[in-house]
Design an enzyme around this catalytic site. Structure first.
Site: not given
Ligand code: APR
Length: 255
Positions: A102, A104, A122, A130, A152, A196, A220-221
């Site tokens: 997920q 970027v 994602h 554009c 653009c 999450s 995961n903590p």
């Protein structure tokens, strides 16, 4: 499980397993990149509806553009951490592998993960596109702080970050890549780290990929909505747990 004579799909693979890894912002936290909903997460101090929606961009494109410029600068200064390295190592050693992230940022790639074994569901913060036509480009260059919002070159409309904003559809080609892997055979191992797991498709892909007999490891903590389905949970930072998990796999073929 360790393919002495090589594995069915890849003779060079050391781990004869079909593996799906799903990651979220928590995996980049130890590289100094904020999460969204964790402590000091972006959405704790900033309003996502003001920064990560098409409406926000229409309302104040410069505010949104500058926020993504700042994030790109921060990511350029960051380095992959041991969690990224462990996942890249697993991608190279496993017989069949896919990473669905997920995130970027480009830290998985910079850790050496082969791009053909990853789907950035994602989007990619270094890709801009554009806001009207199909034009896209990769933002290699270090941006000048406060650089004005580019237009653009094809149709003159505003360029926007190539990420998926709240309220926007996921890219159908990318969904197709994930579905191909998920429906292409049950996984021996599914690892879900640093997310999450708020989005239904994340839980759906993890459970379908795991099938009847596969393992589902959560790193995961904190507890998440996926924890109840995990066969093993590591309540530790990914940079600590993932190198150990991958070493275990390499030494005895199963986690
Ligand atoms: N190691 C592992 N997990 C961690 C670490 C760490 N070092 N630090 C924090 N975490 C966990 C947090 O406990 C939290 O459960 O990572 C998770 C991060 O969750 P979010 O901030 O909600 O990020 P993510 O799950 O990736 O968000 C999904 O939401 O905002 C949108 O598009 C954005 O891709 C993002 C999506």
């Amino acid at each position: 499980m360790i393919g002495k004579g090589g594995c069915p799909e890849q003779a060079s693979a050391k781990i004869c397993m079909r593996v799906l890894v799903i990651t979220g912002a928590g995996v980049s936290a130890e590289s100094g990149i904020s999460t969204f909903r964790g402590k000091d997460g972006y959405w704790r101090n900033l309003d996502p509806t003001k920064l990560a929606t098409p409406e926000a961009f229409a309302r104040d494109p410069n505010l949104v553009w500058n926020w993504y410029c700042e994030r790109r600068q921060r990511i350029r200064k960051a380095q992959p951490n041991p969690a990224h390295q462990a996942i890249a190592n697993l991608a190279l050693q496993a017989d069949e592998f896919l990473l669905v992230t997920q995130n970027v940022d480009d830290l998985h790639l910079r850790a050496g993960l082969p791009p053909e074994k990853m789907v950035q569901i994602h989007g990619d913060i270094f890709m801009t596109r554009c806001s009207r036509c199909e034009f896209r480009r990769y933002e290699h260059e270090q941006e000048q702080d406060g650089a004005s919002l580019p237009k653009c070159p094809d149709c003159g409309a505003l360029m926007r970050p190539g990420v998926v904003w709240f309220g926007e559809q996921l890219d159908l080609r990318k969904i197709g890549e994930v579905e191909n892997f998920v429906t292409g055979g049950d996984c021996d191992l599914v690892i879900v780290a640093g997310t999450s797991a708020l989005f239904g498709y994340i839980i759906d892909w993890a459970l379908r990929a795991r099938g009847q007999a596969g393992q589902l490891i959560e790193v995961n903590p904190e507890e998440t909505s996926l924890s109840q389905f995990a066969t093993r949970s590591f309540r530790e930072p990914a940079g600590v747990a993932l190198p150990r998990v991958v070493d275990e796999l390499l030494s005895n073929g199963s986690a």
